[in-house]
Each structure stands twice: as C-alpha cells, then as structure tokens.
Design an enzyme around this catalytic site. Structure first.
Site, PDB file in Angstrom:
ATOM      1  CG  HIS A   1     -11.626  -4.158  -2.577  1.00 61.96           C
ATOM      2  ND1 HIS A   1     -11.646  -5.091  -1.561  1.00 61.96           N
ATOM      3  CD2 HIS A   1     -10.418  -4.280  -3.179  1.00 61.96           C
ATOM      4  CE1 HIS A   1     -10.488  -5.733  -1.539  1.00 61.96           C
ATOM      5  NE2 HIS A   1      -9.744  -5.269  -2.523  1.00 61.96           N
TER       6      HIS A   1
ATOM      7  CD  GLU B   1     -14.856  -6.394   0.343  1.00 61.78           C
ATOM      8  OE1 GLU B   1     -15.059  -7.152   1.306  1.00 61.78           O
ATOM      9  OE2 GLU B   1     -13.718  -5.971   0.031  1.00 61.78           O
TER      10      GLU B   1
ATOM     11  CG  ASN C   1      -8.409  -7.994   1.256  1.00 62.80           C
ATOM     12  OD1 ASN C   1      -8.510  -9.091   0.701  1.00 62.80           O
ATOM     13  ND2 ASN C   1      -8.036  -6.910   0.625  1.00 62.80           N
TER      14      ASN C   1
ATOM     15  CB  SER D   1      -7.032  -3.970  -0.892  1.00 64.57           C
ATOM     16  OG  SER D   1      -5.746  -3.482  -1.051  1.00 64.57           O
TER      17      SER D   1
HETATM   18  P1  NAD Z   1       0.464  -1.074  -8.688  1.00 60.85           P
HETATM   19  O1  NAD Z   1       1.667  -0.790  -7.944  1.00 60.85           O
HETATM   20  O2  NAD Z   1       0.459  -2.190  -9.633  1.00 60.85           O
HETATM   21  O3  NAD Z   1      -0.060   0.249  -9.492  1.00 60.85           O
HETATM   22  C1  NAD Z   1      -0.188   1.514  -8.899  1.00 60.85           C
HETATM   23  C2  NAD Z   1      -0.017   2.544 -10.024  1.00 60.85           C
HETATM   24  O4  NAD Z   1      -0.379   3.819  -9.538  1.00 60.85           O
HETATM   25  C3  NAD Z   1       1.422   2.642 -10.537  1.00 60.85           C
HETATM   26  O5  NAD Z   1       1.435   2.376 -11.902  1.00 60.85           O
HETATM   27  C4  NAD Z   1       1.801   4.104 -10.262  1.00 60.85           C
HETATM   28  O6  NAD Z   1       2.606   4.654 -11.274  1.00 60.85           O
HETATM   29  C5  NAD Z   1       0.441   4.763 -10.234  1.00 60.85           C
HETATM   30  N1  NAD Z   1       0.410   6.011  -9.496  1.00 60.85           N
HETATM   31  C6  NAD Z   1       0.989   6.321  -8.340  1.00 60.85           C
HETATM   32  N2  NAD Z   1       0.716   7.580  -7.992  1.00 60.85           N
HETATM   33  C7  NAD Z   1      -0.083   8.083  -8.951  1.00 60.85           C
HETATM   34  C8  NAD Z   1      -0.745   9.342  -9.178  1.00 60.85           C
HETATM   35  N3  NAD Z   1      -0.608  10.330  -8.314  1.00 60.85           N
HETATM   36  N4  NAD Z   1      -1.505   9.489 -10.296  1.00 60.85           N
HETATM   37  C9  NAD Z   1      -1.627   8.484 -11.168  1.00 60.85           C
HETATM   38  N5  NAD Z   1      -1.041   7.255 -11.022  1.00 60.85           N
HETATM   39  C10 NAD Z   1      -0.285   7.079  -9.929  1.00 60.85           C
HETATM   40  O7  NAD Z   1      -0.659  -1.306  -7.580  1.00 60.85           O
HETATM   41  P2  NAD Z   1      -1.986  -2.158  -7.685  1.00 60.85           P
HETATM   42  O8  NAD Z   1      -1.707  -3.539  -7.269  1.00 60.85           O
HETATM   43  O9  NAD Z   1      -2.648  -1.890  -8.988  1.00 60.85           O
HETATM   44  O10 NAD Z   1      -2.826  -1.494  -6.501  1.00 60.85           O
HETATM   45  C11 NAD Z   1      -3.509  -0.281  -6.686  1.00 60.85           C
HETATM   46  C12 NAD Z   1      -4.555  -0.140  -5.598  1.00 60.85           C
HETATM   47  O11 NAD Z   1      -5.475  -1.241  -5.720  1.00 60.85           O
HETATM   48  C13 NAD Z   1      -4.030  -0.216  -4.186  1.00 60.85           C
HETATM   49  O12 NAD Z   1      -4.810   0.603  -3.374  1.00 60.85           O
HETATM   50  C14 NAD Z   1      -4.224  -1.682  -3.787  1.00 60.85           C
HETATM   51  O13 NAD Z   1      -4.343  -1.877  -2.424  1.00 60.85           O
HETATM   52  C15 NAD Z   1      -5.519  -1.959  -4.485  1.00 60.85           C
HETATM   53  N6  NAD Z   1      -5.772  -3.373  -4.811  1.00 60.85           N
HETATM   54  C16 NAD Z   1      -4.794  -4.193  -5.227  1.00 60.85           C
HETATM   55  C17 NAD Z   1      -5.071  -5.514  -5.532  1.00 60.85           C
HETATM   56  C18 NAD Z   1      -4.020  -6.458  -6.054  1.00 60.85           C
HETATM   57  O14 NAD Z   1      -4.253  -7.686  -6.005  1.00 60.85           O
HETATM   58  N7  NAD Z   1      -2.930  -5.979  -6.548  1.00 60.85           N
HETATM   59  C19 NAD Z   1      -6.381  -6.003  -5.407  1.00 60.85           C
HETATM   60  C20 NAD Z   1      -7.371  -5.110  -4.987  1.00 60.85           C
HETATM   61  C21 NAD Z   1      -7.057  -3.792  -4.674  1.00 60.85           C
END
Ligand code: NAD
Ligand code: T1G
Length: 709
Positions: free
Chosen positions: A437, A449, A487, A416
C-alpha cells in the site's frame, strides 16, 4: 587499551582505531579509551604524529543515542560531560593528530573529527551534524568549531538543517584537508608523516572565517526564517542557530557554555524524546518477530504495474528510480497516454526543482515500458496492481496474473481498503499474494504499508520489507483488516473532523487546529488532496455494512454528488484558485448548516482544544484497538505509519507516543467525556482502559503470541 579502541604504530605514526560496531558510536568507554591513547601519543617519544580512524564500515556516527534515555537532568547538570574534555585533549596534543574519515562522521563523530589538527577523507564519506533530527543540537563544541572551519553560513545550514555534506564539499569548504583514494589508513599515515614536526593548528583558535556580527546578521535572520517555515514547531533548529551565532560573538569557552545550556534544554524536551523514539522506531519496524533475518529474499529485478492512474504511474516511477525496469499496463491507449503524460509531468517538475538531471530522467523513462497486454509479464519477478478500488475487478486482474506470471512471481495489490485474503482467493498461490500500500503521491511519500494475508509466505514478506528499503521507503508490516492500519485509523479521525463542522466549527478552524498541532495538513484539506471521490467510492462499496442508527458524516457525500471531489475538480471542502491555494467557500458552510439543521444537530462555539482532542484521540482509540487485535506489531509501527503516511509531526512522536506523553489516564478521561457527549462511537478501547488503569504505556506493549500479522 580497551576492546573499543586499539592503538598500533606504523613506525613514527601512531594509529588509533575505534572499534564499536555497528557504527562506532561514542558509547561509554570509547571517549575514555581515546583520551588514554592520546596520552600515550603525547608521552611516547617515538611517536611524531597520530591518526584516528574508524574500524569497520564507518568513522564515528555520533554519541550513543541509546545512552540519552538513561541520563537524568540532575546527573546532567552536575557532571561535566566527558567528550568535550577529550576533544580539548586531542586539540592540545603537541603532535599533529590526523582524523581519517570514511562512511559517516556524524554528530559527536564530526566533533571528534574537528578536534583533530587535520582531516583526510575517502571521497565517499559523509560529514554532518544531524542532531536536530533528534531534537537536540551538537553538544561537544560542534557549533563552535564548525563555523571556525567552514564559516557561519555553512555551519548554520549544517547544524540547523541537520543534513550531511559530501567529503568533496567538505574539502572545498576547508573542513577536510585531503581526499584519499584507495587505502585510507595508508593515505592518512602518509599525510601524518608529512605534517609531523609542523605546528598542530587548533581548530578553536581559527577565527578567520567567523566574520563580524554585522556580516552575520542577515545570514542568521534568513536561517531563523527558514527554520520557522521549514521546521515548523521544532525548537532545536533555532537553538542551533543561536549557538552558532555565539561562536562569532563569544570566546570559545563561553560559546561552549552557551551551547551546553541550549543542548541541555533540548535534550530533556518532549520533542527530543519523541524524535529519538522515531529514530529507533524507523529501525524497529523493519524487524518482524516471526520472519527471521536469514529468511531467503526473492529476486526483484523486473516488475509489472497494472493500472497507470494516480497511483500506478507513481509506483512505476518508484521502481524506475530504484533501477528496476517496469512493464506498465493499462486497459486502453487513452488511459496509457494519460498515465505516461503524468509520469513525464512529474519528472519534468523534479528536473525544474533541480532534484533530478534531465539525463537521470531520460534513463528512468527508458526503464518504464508501456503496454496494453500482459505480454512480458511471464518474465517479471513481481507485479503491483493499482486498478480501480473494486473487489470484482481486482479478483479478475489477479486471476489473470495468476495465469500469466511465473510461479515464483510475487503478486501485490495497492488496494487501500480491500481484503488481501479475498483478492488472494482469486489465485492458486495465496502464499505469493501481499499488499503493498503506497501513499499518494507514490513517488514522494516515504511510507509503504505492507499487508500480510493469512497465507502470505515469510519469503514474500521478507522480500517486500527489504524491497521497501531499496525503493527508499519505510516499510511497515500490518495485518489484513479493513483499511489496514493507516486508513482504518484515519476514518474516525476524519469522521470527527466532519462532525465538528456539522456542530458549528468552520472548515478552516478544524484544519487550523490540527495544523497548529503540527499536522502537515488538516483532515478536510487532506480529503481534498487525496480526492473525496476515493472515499465516496469506498463508502458506496460498504454502505451495506453501516450499522443502523449510528451517526454518519453528512456533508462529504453531498459534496461528491455535486462533483466537488477536491483539488482534482477545483472544489471540495474548499475552493481552489489557479495556484491550487485553498479558499474557504461559504457555499460549503451553508450546505453543512442546512444538513445539520435537517438532522437536528445543534450549533455551538467549539474551542480549538476540543477539535484537537476529538480528532487526535479518535486516532489513538482506534490505534489501541488495532494494537490489541494484533493488526500492528507494536505501537511504534503505528507511529511510524502516521509520520510517514499522514503528515503527523515527528516531534510529537506519533499518535500512540503522543498519548503516552499526555498520559493514558488523562486520554481515557477525555475519551470517556466524549463517550458521554457523543455516544458509543467513543467507547474506549479495552487496551487503553487496561493500560491506563495499570499506569502503563502503549510504547513497549507486546501482544500475547498468536496475534495476527
Ligand atoms: P485511478 O482511478 O487514478 O487509476 C486506476 C487506473 O486503473 C485507471 O487508469 C484505469 O484505466 C486502470 N485500470 C482499470 N482496470 C484495469 C485493468 N483491468 N488493467 C489495467 N488497468 C486498469 O485510481 P488510483 O487512485 O490510482 O487508485 C488505484 C488503487 O490504488 C486503488 O486500489 C486505490 O484504492 C489505491 N490507492 C489509492 C490512493 C490514492 O490516494 N489515490 C492511495 C493509496 C492506494
Ligand atoms: N547511537 C546508538 N546506536 C546507533 C547510532 C547512534 N548514534 N547510530 C546508529 N545506531 C544503531 C541503529 O539503531 C541500528 O541498530 C544500527 O546502529 C545500524 O544503524 C555529542 C549528542 C550512521 C547513517 O544522529 O544516521 O552525537 O537496529 O540501521 O542505515 O553532539 O545510523 O541494528 O539494532 O541506521 O547504515 C548524532 C545516527 C548522535 C547519527 C548508518 N548521530 N545514525 O545508517 O544503519 S547525537 C546521529 C545514523 C550526538 C553530539 C551529539 C545512521 C547511520 P539496530 P542503521 P545505516
């Protein structure tokens, strides 16, 4: 006859074919040509009945929306509209006119269909009055003929809601007289021959389904309440209900007059102008000037998703729902089980709400294959990475994907905020790396995005843009700057919200000012929904980039240090009860008051207007920088991002359109006021200054070639 409308004859049946690609809109010349053809039908003794049909992929999708902007209110009130008169001419034709519907009969197209004496349709056809989605109501007697064919309740639902119905449902309602499998033209001509010589029933004279004012009163009351709740702030749905109500109360002609007055009031409203901007905007954003339409599209028949957390799970559902099998990888069994449990819970919720059947869900779940390794990733066409937001981890994952995936595979990141170029530098194929995104919850939010890195190939961009449509998303291409477009703008927007709380406004007053404006949710409550820890993690990652002496919000870090991450921990800016309802928390107000006192920030009464202007103009000012720097192709791209990813009200057109509506001169003056009061964080964007001085608008601003995305 004209190129737009052809007249042919099948023995004793005339066939009138409307040919105005792409959607047979009732552009200037079309209604006139239809009237001419009907006159011919009326006069030609060899003709016993007529069929009206659309050439190409659809019946008539409505009036020509492009013409609306050209109509002046003076012109409009002076000239009697042509279409209603043409429809009366059809209805008054003494020989039966059969409307043959395929594709979409929308708006003026539906009104045309209802002016016929009979309607036949292909089973796949869709019928509807979507005008409210453009901030208007039907303007050619749709609100008067539809209740006569389908009853008041259905007419209110269709005209106030704007959603189409299937041909099958239209048949059951009696709007359509026959469904035609196979050759529609032949089926319609056969039907016309059957009814030829019989009396031609005029829709306007069919009053049997109109009910009495007493019968309709509860229906109309419920519809008004629904409109006020579900279409908060919109004027057109209430106008549509009033017009349909008139159909059951007034003679046809008087009902049409009232419809016309209501239509005119809507047509010249800011809401309608904004919603028409959005209609064309959602189509415009799909066009990328330097990626031609004929750019080859890469196949995406199987994908991998890395990380099954909040986002990874939702993204896997999006692909599965679109029929694309998914390999879903996690680091360990516990995380994988958690991810799968979330997916099953989300699907169970959709079944409970009747959105999907259990059978549909079972099919989709079969398409999601969980895994703890990269086995099988050599076959996938694309991978979407959604692991924790950390550069080191993402580069590690991309280096691994570069090693295991086939050369043609697209490697996408759901980051993000992080740089796509830097992530791509961990691979030997930066041309195949792109940002996709998604927004939380990924299986619900429409926005995607799409982030273009400096090396991202045109085929990869074209493929991602088309894939967005297939996934039911609105894909918007943006450049690779910190926080991309959405963002990056959201940061100053939420900054101002927090500053306003520190200066004396209550948390709920700040959120209320924005929800009263039409935002789906206030800036502070949105933080609680997304998780305050996500921003906290990013701030810690970028702490070293913060300029000394520049004011930073005080409270959110402290809330996170207390473990108050928002809804996911039951408390953030608000406390949340067992039904996840937000409750103002005096503990937060006290925390902020103390932090503000310690920082020497004076407390004062802050009017809602200032709260609104500081938050919205922070968006606009940053949006202007993004536009000038070339990280967004057009102002409308920013608008579409905010409507589909951040709950900005569509009837205000988006932040950039809203600023144009207010007037850039006035926006600039207000921003300069804030700059006086609050310092250089409010330095106006050079583009805003330039356009305001030129009396110009963001809409239509084209950046000099050589820009970024
Ligand atoms: P999260 O913490 O909910 O999930 C991340 C997951 O990745 C975890 O389950 C973890 O076990 C797993 N993980 C870590 N290392 C790994 C690997 N090497 N191989 C496989 N799995 C692995 O995080 P999230 O909120 O889902 O965010 C994930 C990405 O999406 C981030 O880059 C975040 O910035 C982006 N994002 C988040 C949101 C939001 O609102 N939460 C919105 C858009 C984008
Ligand atoms: N007028 C002008 N252009 C239109 C148009 C319309 N009604 N509908 C579509 N287009 C353009 C669109 O901009 C795009 O252009 C191309 O056609 C293909 O559209 C009197 C007053 C029919 C379901 O609201 O919902 O009637 O980008 O990409 O996905 O009471 O278009 O290629 O240059 O959307 O297959 C009411 C609007 C009007 C229907 C097809 N009608 N259209 O979807 O293709 S108001 C509507 C749609 C009215 C009366 C009132 C969809 C579609 P370009 P597309 P699609």
């Amino acid at each position: 006859m004209s190129d737009l409308v052809q007249l042919s004859q099948d023995n004793d049946v005339a066939v009138i074919t409307i040919n105005n690609p792409p959607v047979n809109a009732l552009s200037p010349g079309v209604p006139e040509a239809i009237a001419e053809a009907i006159e011919h039908v009326q006069q030609d003794a060899s003709v016993r009945a007529a069929v009206v049909i659309g050439g190409g992929r659809t019946f008539v999708a409505g009036a020509d929306i492009k013409e609306f902007g050209k109509i002046t209110s003076g012109q409009h009130t002076r000239g009697a509209p042509l279409l209603p008169a043409v429809l009366l001419k059809i209805e008054d034709c003494s020989k039966p006119v059969v409307m043959a519907i395929h594709g979409t009969a929308f708006g003026g197209g539906m009104e045309l269909a209802m002016s016929g004496h009979y309607r036949v349709a292909a089973p796949s056809a869709q019928l509807g009055q979507p005008e409210v989605k453009l901030g208007i109501i039907p303007g050619a007697a749709g609100t008067q003929r539809l209740p006569r064919l389908a009853g008041v309740a259905k007419a209110v639902e269709m005209c106030a809601g704007g959603n189409p119905i299937s041909a099958k449902e239209a048949r059951e309602l009696g709007i359509v007289d026959r469904l035609v499998e196979g050759d529609l033209r032949a089926g319609a001509v056969a039907f016309a021959r059957e009814v030829a010589g019989k009396p031609a029933p005029k829709t306007r004279e069919r009053t049997g389904k109109l009910g009495t004012p007493e019968q309709n009163a509860p229906i109309l009351a419920a519809a008004r309440e629904q409109a006020r709740k579900k279409q908060r702030g919109l004027m057109a749905p209430l106008a549509a209900i009033e017009a349909v109500e008139a159909a059951a109360r007034l003679p046809f002609e008087l009902g049409c007059e009232l419809e016309r007055r209501l239509f005119t009031g809507c047509l010249f409203s800011d809401q309608s102008k904004a919603l028409i901007h959005v209609f064309f905007g959602e189509r415009e954003v799909a066009k990328v000037p330097d990626v031609p339409k004929e750019t080859p599209i890469l196949p995406v028949n199987q994908v991998g998703v890395v990380g099954a957390g909040t986002m990874g799970g939702g993204i896997a559902m999006v692909f599965a729902n679109a029929g694309i099998p998914v390999l879903l990888r996690e680091v360990d069994q516990a995380a994988l089980d958690r991810g799968l449990a979330n997916i099953q819970k989300n699907y169970a919720g959709s079944v409970k709400r009747g959105r999907f059947t259990q059978e549909f869900v079972d099919e989709r779940l079969k398409r999601i294959q969980p895994t703890l390794s990269f086995a099988g990733f050599a076959e996938v066409d694309m991978v979407v990475e959604a692991v924790f937001e950390g550069m080191a981890l993402k580069k590690e994952v991309f280096a691994e994907l570069d090693r295991v995936c086939k050369p043609s595979a697209i490697l996408a990141s759901n980051t993000s905020t992080l740089s796509i170029d830097e992530i791509a530098s961990a691979t030997k194929r930066p041309q195949s790396v792109i940002g996709t995104h998604f927004f939380s919850p990924a299986n619900v939010m429409r926005l995607l995005e799409i982030v273009r890195g400096k090396a991202t190939g045109k085929e990869v961009i074209a493929t991602a843009m088309q894939l967005a449509k297939k996934l039911g998303k609105v894909g918007v291409l943006v450049g690779n700057c910190r926080g991309f477009v959405g963002n990056r703008m959201f940061h100053p927007y939420r900054r101002e919200a927090q500053f306003l709380v520190e200066e004396g406004a209550s948390v709920e007053a700040v959120d209320a000012a924005l929800t009263d404006f039409g935002m789906a949710m206030g800036p502070l409550a949105t933080g609680d929904l997304a998780g305050l820890d996500v921003g906290w993690r990013i701030r810690k990652e970028y702490r070293h980039l913060e300029k000394p002496g520049v004011r930073q919000p005080l409270a959110e870090d402290r809330l996170c240090e207390m473990g108050r991450f928002g809804q996911k921990t039951g408390a953030g800016w608000y406390k949340y009860d067992e039904n996840r309802r937000a409750v103002p928390d005096p503990e937060v107000a006290e925390l902020v008051r103390k932090a503000a006192a310690a920082a020497g920030i004076a407390q004062r009464q802050i009017p809602a207007e200032e709260i609104l202007d500081r938050c919205i103009y922070a968006l606009v000012n940053e949006g202007a920088r993004i536009l000038e720097e070339g990280y967004a192709l057009r102002a409308v791209d920013i608008d579409i991002i905010y409507l589909n990813g951040y709950g900005f009200p569509a009837y205000r057109g988006g932040p950039m359109w809203y600023a144009d509506t207010v007037g850039l001169k006035q926006v600039l003056e207000r921003i300069r006021e804030f700059q006086q009061q609050h310092g250089e964080l409010w330095a106006p964007a050079p583009l805003l200054v330039r356009l305001a001085e030129q009396g110009a608008h963001f809409d239509g601003f084209i950046r000099e070639p050589g820009g970024k995305p």
